[in-house]
Design a protein around this motif. Structure first.
Motif, PDB file in Angstrom:
ATOM      1  N   VAL A 518      -4.098 -16.907  24.276  1.00  0.00           N
ATOM      2  CA  VAL A 518      -5.491 -17.085  23.855  1.00  0.00           C
ATOM      3  C   VAL A 518      -5.837 -18.556  23.990  1.00  0.00           C
ATOM      4  CG1 VAL A 518      -7.173 -16.782  22.010  1.00  0.00           C
ATOM      5  CG2 VAL A 518      -5.311 -15.137  22.275  1.00  0.00           C
ATOM      6  N   THR A 519      -6.886 -18.875  24.742  1.00  0.00           N
ATOM      7  CA  THR A 519      -7.344 -20.261  24.918  1.00  0.00           C
ATOM      8  C   THR A 519      -8.813 -20.333  24.578  1.00  0.00           C
ATOM      9  OG1 THR A 519      -7.834 -19.882  27.249  1.00  0.00           O
ATOM     10  CG2 THR A 519      -5.643 -20.732  26.725  1.00  0.00           C
ATOM     11  N   ILE A 520      -9.280 -21.514  24.085  1.00  0.00           N
ATOM     12  CA  ILE A 520     -10.681 -21.711  23.714  1.00  0.00           C
ATOM     13  C   ILE A 520     -11.242 -22.842  24.538  1.00  0.00           C
ATOM     14  CG2 ILE A 520     -10.284 -23.348  21.831  1.00  0.00           C
ATOM     15  CD1 ILE A 520     -12.416 -21.738  20.251  1.00  0.00           C
ATOM     16  N   ALA A 521     -12.507 -22.736  24.965  1.00  0.00           N
ATOM     17  CA  ALA A 521     -13.149 -23.765  25.777  1.00  0.00           C
ATOM     18  C   ALA A 521     -14.604 -23.860  25.398  1.00  0.00           C
ATOM     19  CB  ALA A 521     -12.990 -23.442  27.261  1.00  0.00           C
ATOM     20  N   LYS A 522     -15.138 -25.128  25.351  1.00  0.00           N
ATOM     21  CA  LYS A 522     -16.551 -25.363  25.092  1.00  0.00           C
ATOM     22  C   LYS A 522     -17.293 -25.437  26.415  1.00  0.00           C
ATOM     23  CE  LYS A 522     -15.538 -29.023  22.639  1.00  0.00           C
ATOM     24  NZ  LYS A 522     -15.653 -30.222  21.759  1.00  0.00           N
ATOM     25  N   ASN A 554     -11.967  -9.237  18.440  1.00  0.00           N
ATOM     26  CA  ASN A 554     -11.904 -10.633  17.995  1.00  0.00           C
ATOM     27  C   ASN A 554     -12.912 -10.872  16.869  1.00  0.00           C
ATOM     28  OD1 ASN A 554     -14.343 -10.863  19.712  1.00  0.00           O
ATOM     29  ND2 ASN A 554     -14.097 -13.051  19.244  1.00  0.00           N
ATOM     30  N   GLN A 555     -12.681 -11.967  16.086  1.00  0.00           N
ATOM     31  CA  GLN A 555     -13.566 -12.397  15.001  1.00  0.00           C
ATOM     32  C   GLN A 555     -13.642 -13.916  15.031  1.00  0.00           C
ATOM     33  OE1 GLN A 555     -15.506 -10.701  12.518  1.00  0.00           O
ATOM     34  NE2 GLN A 555     -16.252 -12.813  12.512  1.00  0.00           N
ATOM     35  N   TRP A 556     -14.929 -14.447  15.046  1.00  0.00           N
ATOM     36  CA  TRP A 556     -15.138 -15.898  15.022  1.00  0.00           C
ATOM     37  C   TRP A 556     -15.318 -16.345  13.571  1.00  0.00           C
ATOM     38  CZ3 TRP A 556     -14.813 -19.140  19.133  1.00  0.00           C
ATOM     39  CH2 TRP A 556     -14.849 -18.563  20.417  1.00  0.00           C
ATOM     40  N   THR A 557     -14.764 -17.531  13.255  1.00  0.00           N
ATOM     41  CA  THR A 557     -14.981 -18.159  11.944  1.00  0.00           C
ATOM     42  C   THR A 557     -15.384 -19.602  12.145  1.00  0.00           C
ATOM     43  OG1 THR A 557     -12.677 -18.835  11.711  1.00  0.00           O
ATOM     44  CG2 THR A 557     -13.268 -16.669  10.852  1.00  0.00           C
ATOM     45  N   THR A 609      -4.288  -4.168  19.810  1.00  0.00           N
ATOM     46  CA  THR A 609      -3.678  -2.971  19.237  1.00  0.00           C
ATOM     47  C   THR A 609      -3.154  -2.107  20.380  1.00  0.00           C
ATOM     48  OG1 THR A 609      -5.225  -3.041  17.395  1.00  0.00           O
ATOM     49  CG2 THR A 609      -4.027  -0.978  17.758  1.00  0.00           C
ATOM     50  N   ALA A 610      -1.868  -1.809  20.311  1.00  0.00           N
ATOM     51  CA  ALA A 610      -1.228  -0.967  21.321  1.00  0.00           C
ATOM     52  C   ALA A 610      -0.955   0.404  20.721  1.00  0.00           C
ATOM     53  CB  ALA A 610       0.066  -1.614  21.790  1.00  0.00           C
ATOM     54  N   PRO A 611      -0.561   1.394  21.566  1.00  0.00           N
ATOM     55  CA  PRO A 611      -0.228   2.711  21.016  1.00  0.00           C
ATOM     56  C   PRO A 611       0.863   2.623  19.963  1.00  0.00           C
ATOM     57  CG  PRO A 611      -0.431   2.805  23.402  1.00  0.00           C
ATOM     58  CD  PRO A 611      -0.502   1.361  23.033  1.00  0.00           C
ATOM     59  N   ASN A 612       0.920   3.634  19.154  1.00  0.00           N
ATOM     60  CA  ASN A 612       1.885   3.716  18.049  1.00  0.00           C
ATOM     61  C   ASN A 612       1.621   2.657  16.984  1.00  0.00           C
ATOM     62  OD1 ASN A 612       3.029   5.763  19.458  1.00  0.00           O
ATOM     63  ND2 ASN A 612       4.865   4.656  20.079  1.00  0.00           N
ATOM     64  N   SER A 613       0.304   2.290  16.808  1.00  0.00           N
ATOM     65  CA  SER A 613      -0.142   1.395  15.733  1.00  0.00           C
ATOM     66  C   SER A 613       0.503   0.026  15.805  1.00  0.00           C
ATOM     67  CB  SER A 613       0.150   2.040  14.355  1.00  0.00           C
ATOM     68  OG  SER A 613      -0.513   3.273  14.237  1.00  0.00           O
ATOM     69  N   TYR A 614       0.846  -0.421  16.997  1.00  0.00           N
ATOM     70  CA  TYR A 614       1.427  -1.757  17.161  1.00  0.00           C
ATOM     71  C   TYR A 614       0.277  -2.739  17.301  1.00  0.00           C
ATOM     72  CZ  TYR A 614       4.401  -5.538  18.812  1.00  0.00           C
ATOM     73  OH  TYR A 614       5.068  -6.739  18.951  1.00  0.00           O
ATOM     74  N   THR A 615       0.283  -3.822  16.440  1.00  0.00           N
ATOM     75  CA  THR A 615      -0.794  -4.806  16.427  1.00  0.00           C
ATOM     76  C   THR A 615      -0.229  -6.186  16.692  1.00  0.00           C
ATOM     77  OG1 THR A 615      -2.045  -3.487  14.837  1.00  0.00           O
ATOM     78  CG2 THR A 615      -2.685  -5.795  15.093  1.00  0.00           C
ATOM     79  N   TYR A 616      -0.957  -6.951  17.554  1.00  0.00           N
ATOM     80  CA  TYR A 616      -0.538  -8.311  17.908  1.00  0.00           C
ATOM     81  C   TYR A 616      -1.703  -9.224  17.589  1.00  0.00           C
ATOM     82  CZ  TYR A 616       1.458 -12.115  20.670  1.00  0.00           C
ATOM     83  OH  TYR A 616       1.985 -13.324  21.092  1.00  0.00           O
ATOM     84  N   LEU A 617      -1.471 -10.313  16.752  1.00  0.00           N
ATOM     85  CA  LEU A 617      -2.511 -11.232  16.294  1.00  0.00           C
ATOM     86  C   LEU A 617      -2.297 -12.600  16.911  1.00  0.00           C
ATOM     87  CD1 LEU A 617      -2.605 -10.262  12.503  1.00  0.00           C
ATOM     88  CD2 LEU A 617      -4.087  -9.433  14.338  1.00  0.00           C
ATOM     89  N   ARG A 618      -3.448 -13.289  17.253  1.00  0.00           N
ATOM     90  CA  ARG A 618      -3.378 -14.629  17.815  1.00  0.00           C
ATOM     91  C   ARG A 618      -4.726 -15.293  17.600  1.00  0.00           C
ATOM     92  NH1 ARG A 618      -0.450 -17.200  22.016  1.00  0.00           N
ATOM     93  NH2 ARG A 618      -0.778 -19.434  21.659  1.00  0.00           N
ATOM     94  N   SER A 619      -4.753 -16.644  17.342  1.00  0.00           N
ATOM     95  CA  SER A 619      -6.010 -17.364  17.152  1.00  0.00           C
ATOM     96  C   SER A 619      -5.887 -18.748  17.732  1.00  0.00           C
ATOM     97  CB  SER A 619      -6.369 -17.439  15.664  1.00  0.00           C
ATOM     98  OG  SER A 619      -5.408 -18.198  14.953  1.00  0.00           O
ATOM     99  N   THR A 620      -7.080 -19.403  17.972  1.00  0.00           N
ATOM    100  CA  THR A 620      -7.156 -20.789  18.442  1.00  0.00           C
ATOM    101  C   THR A 620      -8.495 -21.340  18.036  1.00  0.00           C
ATOM    102  OG1 THR A 620      -6.855 -22.230  20.350  1.00  0.00           O
ATOM    103  CG2 THR A 620      -8.107 -20.220  20.699  1.00  0.00           C
TER     104      THR A 620
END
Length: 1205
Positions: A518-522, A554-557, A609-620
């Motif tokens: 995950v990368t962020i750019a202005k 995704n969710q922005w804060t 979210t992948a099959p079998n309720s597998y969740t992967y979280l990442r932020s920047t």
């Protein structure tokens, strides 16, 4: 006294008398001689020859020698004490013969009271000896007191036949030689007995009319000098060595120069092929030979091609170790005999065996080399042997090779390697099972491949997990088994060895999820101002190996608080876009920025979210600072002082921030007495940051003077902000001094007159012709008409009436109206009299170099005017002889006709202008030398009568209808008989093939079409063979429902184009699909008919379509049919029936297990026979397990699993 007088009694007799008287002593002696003369009889004479063994067909023959004997009987002289002399003389037809080249005369020899003399005719000749009389005259001269009898003679008349081929026996002696040996062919020429002439020559050739001898054509042939033994001549032709090409006909020709006689014979020489050398090579050549493998023996016969120098074939006999001949129709031991000119035979074991069949031992290959030539005998048989030892099968091994851990979404190939011996005749049955704590799954819904190396000993079962899913984790078992119930996996007892093996291996797979980037750019890094647009973008990159379906959110804060938050963040919008399956971006858009509350730290929070309720979280995160909006910059540009009536412009330019979300509002105001602006302002947007509002005065008035103000304002309602700026400018006027100009004009008119007094001289005369558009290569040509004009100028008589007479001459000959000339009377125009002489048709022999003269006489109608003298003028013509250079002939083909149309070919013949002669004929042919017209050869061709339009003749050949065979060369030949001129031209006619009718037929024609089944579309083009009457070919384009052309090299949808003269193409689906490939829809077949001829254009394309609806596969069914209970020792057949749709392109993989509480047993471990049968539709498969006899350990749960992919 002589009682019986004999020739020996002839002679002198003496009587002697002696008297003696003893008493008286008287003696007297007296002698008296008397001669006895005997006259002998004439001796008998016999003339004869002995023809025993001498005659040919009862006749003497020219060329023989002949001994004629003359026998004189002198027995009456037998008691003659003195010898007699016998003389014999020979005559032929009264001609005395003497010793020489033609005759040999032997003196008479006495034997047994006979004198025998011999006359040898050295060589009989028909012209001399036939009918000739040979006479022997005998004279006998006796001794004293004998008087010989008269001479005597005798004769014999000969009959001699003319020598010819019937008197010669010629033959060739030829036993059968073996190729490679030295061989003699003997030509035996037998002539009559006592034949004395010699041969001139003996010639050996291959045929009767051959110009060369055998020795000239064959370097291996030599001729031995002719040998003579009595009446037998022998000529020997030596072949060293004999080759198979020497097996042919031979001619022996003998010539006798004495008689000009030639005799000949011929005979075929049969040559036996030399025995071949024979060898056996095994494949494999070395190493152990294992049972249940394919094994090949190759038997090769080799011949010496320098002597066996023709194509030959071979026949073979294979013998097994028991001495039995192996038949050619045996299934397991296949004898492959030599084919064609190959001298190779193979014995193929499918398979070789040492258990059920004991194949070890010595094998014999017996080869015979043959030829299809009746003159070439087959070779003697040659044998060779090879010893074979067959060993038992080593065990099969199964091995898994792969990494044990992998990330989800990656591609993983789990490789199960099964190693058997090379050339095993069956393929191991491979089953892969994935097991966990509660379940067992046979792998059937996964992609897998099975590959075998070139030796057939290594089979790789590759299970392809692409992508890897979480549920793919577990323990994988790879089981391999085989049972050789027949060659190549068949159930054929004749090729079965019943060898069976089983092996397995286990592999554990652990699945992980790959990291997400995950990368962020202005949008930009410059100073941010309120009122401008701006966005922050968050890029979410999944690993390329992730191909499983996932959900990305995704969710922005901002400073830890979710954004946007209701109406307070109305200027902020967010969006999540999927660029592709691996790339997402989340955008936070500010429209516009607000310096009051948009500054802060922004964080992009991503959840995968992948099959079998597998969740992967990442932020920047990234931070921004927003500045207040600056005021716009306003500037007025003026033109300075100007005068009323002139053009003037005031320009107001406004500069604002880049990316400002609103445009500035620009207003002009005027401060003057009226405050009215007399012209409308014009707005021009120059760029994103620069705008212009200008006032353009096309003609200034004094009322336009004043102070002008330009004001610009920025009003952003989303964030209550207003920013204004203005600028002013004065418009001064300068009043100019007026100017005045005066001008004027005038007109003038003039008149003039004169009088003309004429004097009448002799009229001028001009003779000319107008050749404009009439000349051919700068010349007049024969056959044209020509108008010669005589122009007399009578302008001096314009006010006086006159009579004008014209007289025409050619070379001083006065011309009159007729077939050659047309003379028009003179006509006055514009003070000129013009007369015309028309030469109706120019001729080279008359008009070339001819002078045409016109004499003009003018007679005034008033007596007070006296005309001038007569006057004349002439013109000399140059006329060219008419030839083909004066004719332009061409064939006009307006377009390319389509076969079946009515079409006209036009032959246009252009003659010189003013040409008056007509065409004799126009002839259409297919070639220059042909004797028949097109209309005679083509019943569909008609000729329209020639049409003339001025100097253009047009002949039309109508083809109704045009056929493909009309595409050829056409000749048009025009004849102008009056000049004996023929001109011609030719042109090719190209015909376009008529469009075909095209249809598509489906197979199967009716019923549902299921995915994964074979499906065939057949496209057929039909042409009208009465008009397309030549062989044609077709090209095809198949288009799928998406409008894409289906390539010919595609594997699944196979386009089979038309071949040869077939007009049929097929589209074969292997298989048809509705899932991964959506094959449903409308298919188009486009056909074009072609020809190899350059004069036949391809037809227009014809299309036809067919709608195809593909349905999903109905479920496969598996059903057991058997008794559930049976007694031990009985026979039980368990049948598992698998039913699929017809034409399914794969065969279901069937696995059979027997399960109990602690064990799973693959069928091969049961060591029980089984069979698999499939019905003709391919939809019903019966898997039959035979338990005979049933044993206690057979009890349990039998599972029949069927799968296909």
């Amino acid at each position: 006294m002589i009682d019986l007088l004999r020739s020996s009694d002839a002679g002198d007799y003496q009587c002697i008398v002696n008297i003696t008287q003893s008493d008286t002593g008287y003696q007297f002696s007296g002698t008296k001689t008397a001669q006895v003369i005997i006259t002998l009889p004439t001796p008998s004479v016999i003339v004869e020859y002995n023809a025993t063994g001498h005659l040919v067909d009862g006749e003497l023959v020219e060329g023989q020698f002949l001994d004629i004997m003359c026998i004189a009987d002198i027995s009456q002289y037998i008691d003659t004490r003195s010898s007699v002399s016998v003389t014999m003389s020979w005559r032929r037809n009264n001609t005395v013969l003497t010793n020489g080249s033609d005759f040999t005369i032997s003196p008479p020899v006495m034997t047994n009271n006979q004198y025998t003399g011999v006359l040898r005719i050295n060589s009989l000749r028909d012209e001399l000896d036939n009918g000739a009389s040979y006479n022997c005259s005998v004279s006998v001269t006796p001794g004293p007191s004998l008087i010989a009898g008269n001479d005597n003679s005798s004769a014999v008349t000969l009959t001699v036949a003319r020598f010819d081929v019937n008197h010669v026996d010629i033959s060739i002696k030829t036993p059968v030689p073996v190729a490679g040996n030295v061989f003699n062919l003997s030509c035996v020429i037998v002539v009559p007995p006592n034949f004395v002439e010699d041969l001139t020559s003996v010639r050996w050739t291959y045929d009767l009319a051959a110009s060369q001898d055998v020795t000239s054509e064959n370097n291996d042939a030599t001729l031995v000098p002719v040998d003579r033994n009595g009446n037998i001549f022998t000529s020997v032709l030596t072949l060293d060595p004999v080759k198979t090409t020497d097996a042919r006909q031979y001619y022996c020709q003998a010539a006798f120069i004495a008689f000009g006689t030639v005799d000949r014979t011929n005979k075929d020489l049969v040559v036996q092929i030399s025995p071949p050398s024979v060898s056996i090579v095994a494949d494999p050549p070395t190493g152990p030979i294992y049972e249940s493998t394919g094994y090949l023996l190759t038997c090769t016969a080799t011949v010496d091609t320098t002597i066996v120098n023709i194509p030959v074939t071979a026949s073979v006999v294979w013998t097994d170790p028991s001495g039995n001949v192996i038949p050619t129709n045996e299934a397991r031991r296949q004898v492959i005999p030599p084919t064609g000119n190959s001298l190779i035979s193979m014995l193929l074991f499918q398979p070789i065996d040492t258990g059920h069949n004991n194949d070890g031992g010595t094998y014999t290959c017996q080869m015979t080399v043959n030829s299809g030539n009746s003159l070439i005998a087959s070779s003697q048989t040659t044998n060779t042997t090879l010893d074979i030892t067959v060993e038992s099968l080593p065990p099969m091994t199964v091995d898994f090779s792969s990494v044990g851990s992998v990330e989800v979404g990656q591609s993983l190939t789990i490789l199960c390697t099964i190693i058997t011996i090379e050339r095993l005749v069956v393929t191991p049955l491979i089953t892969v099972i994935k097991m966990n704590d509660t379940d067992m799954e046979v792998i059937s819904n996964k992609l897998y491949t099975i590959t075998t190396d070139e030796t057939g000993s290594v089979t790789n079962y590759a299970l392809i997990l692409d992508p890897v899913r979480f549920e793919d984790a577990g323990m994988y078992t790879c089981m391999a088994e085989f049972n050789v119930t027949g060659y190549n996996n068949t159930d054929d007892p004749s090729t079965a060895t019943y060898d069976s093996q089983e092996a397995s291996d286990v592999y554990n797979l652990t699945v992980h999820f790959p990291p997400v980037i995950v990368t962020i750019a202005k949008e930009r890094d410059d100073t941010l101002y309120a009122g401008t647009s701006f966005f922050i973008k968050c890029d979410i990159m999944l690993d390329p190996l992730v191909t499983i379906p996932v959900t990305v959110t995704n969710q922005w804060t901002r400073d830890g608080t979710n954004v946007p938050m209701g109406s307070s963040d109305a200027t902020i919008t967010e969006g999540l876009n999927m660029i592709n399956t691996l790339h997402y971006n989340a955008t936070l858009m500010f429209y516009p920025l607000d310096n009051a509350d948009d500054s802060g730290m922004y964080t992009c929070n991503v959840e995968v979210t992948a099959p079998n309720s597998y969740t992967y979280l990442r932020s920047t995160s990234a931070s921004i600072t927003v500045m207040a909006i600056p005021r716009p910059v306003v500037e007025i540009v003026a033109m300075g002082i100007t005068e009323p009536g002139e053009e003037y412009m005031l320009n107001c330019t406004v500069t604002v921030l880049d990316r400002l979300i609103v445009s500035p509002v620009i207003i002009w105001t005027k401060r003057s007495a009226s405050n009215v602006i007399n012209v409308p302002p014009v707005l021009m947007n120059i760029s994103n940051v620069l705008s212009s509002l200008y006032l353009r005065f096309s003609s200034l008035n004094t009322s336009d003077a004043g102070l002008y103000t330009c004001e610009a304002s920025i009003n952003i309602s989303q964030i209550p902000i207003v920013a204004r700026s203005n600028d002013t400018s004065k418009l001064p006027l300068k009043i100019p001094i007026p100017a005045v100009d005066v001008s004027r004009s005038r007109d003038s008119n003039f008149l003039a007159g004169s009088n003309l007094i004429l004097t009448l001289p002799t009229p001028s005369v001009i003779v000319e012709y107008n050749a404009t558009g009439q000349l051919v290569d700068g010349e007049l040509a024969e056959g044209q008409f020509l108008d010669i004009m005589c122009i007399a100028d009578i302008s001096q008589y314009i006010d006086t009436g006159v009579s004008v007479t014209l007289t025409w001459r050619r070379n001083n000959t006065v011309l009159t109206n007729g077939s050659d000339f047309t003379i028009s009377p003179p006509v006055m125009t514009n003070n000129q009299y013009t007369g015309v002489l028309r030469i109706n048709s120019l001729r080279d022999e008359l008009d070339n170099g001819a002078t045409y003269n016109c004499l003009v006489s003018v007679t005034p109608n008033t007596p007070i005017i006296i005309a001038g003298n007569d006057n004349s003028s002439a013109v000399t013509l140059t006329v060219a002889r008419f030839d083909i250079n004066h004719v332009d002939i061409s064939i006009n083909i307006s377009s390319v006709p389509v076969a079946g149309d009515v079409f006209n070919l036009s032959c246009v013949i252009v003659v010189p202008p003013n040409f008056v002669e007509d065409l004799t004929t126009v002839r259409w042919t297919y070639n220059l030398e042909v004797s028949q017209f097109v209309t005679s050869e083509n019943n569909d061709a008609t000729l329209v009568p020639v049409v003339r339009n001025g100097s253009i003749f047009t002949s039309v050949l109508t083809l109704d209808p045009v056929k493909a065979t009309d595409a050829r060369q056409y000749y048009c030949q025009a004849t102008i008989l009056v000049f004996g001129t023929v001109d011609r031209t030719n042109r090719d006619l190209t015909v376009q093939i008529f469009p075909p009718s095209v249809s598509i037929v489906a197979d199967p024609p009716t019923g549902p079409i299921y995915e994964s089944t074979g499906y065939l579309l057949t496209c057929t083009a039909t042409v009208n063979t009465t008009i397309v009457d030549t062989p044609v070919t077709a090209s095809v384009v198949w288009t799928d429902p998406s409008g894409n052309v289906i390539p010919t090299n595609e594997t699944r949808r196979q386009v089979i184009p038309p071949t040869g003269n077939s007009l049929v193409s097929m589209l074969l689906f292997l298989p048809i699909d509705t899932g991964l490939n959506n094959d449903g829809g409308t298919y188009t077949c486009q056909m074009i008919i072609n020809s190899g001829s350059s004069l036949l254009a391809s037809s227009q394309a014809t299309n036809t379509t067919l709608d195809v609806t593909v349905e999903s596969l109905p479920p496969m069914t598996v059903d057991f049919s058997s008794d559930g209970s049976v007694e031990v020792g009985q026979s039980l057949t368990i049948t598992c029936t698998i039913i699929t749709v017809e034409r399914l392109v794969v065969t279901p993989l069937i696995s059979f297990f027997k399960l109990n509480n602690t064990d799973i047993d693959v069928l091969s471990n049961l060591n029980r026979p089984y069979s698999i049968t499939i019905d003709e539709t391919g939809s019903v498969t019966n898997y039959t397990l035979i338990l005979d006899p049933v044993r206690f350990e057979d009890a349990g749960m039998h599972t029949c699993m069927a799968e296909f992919n």
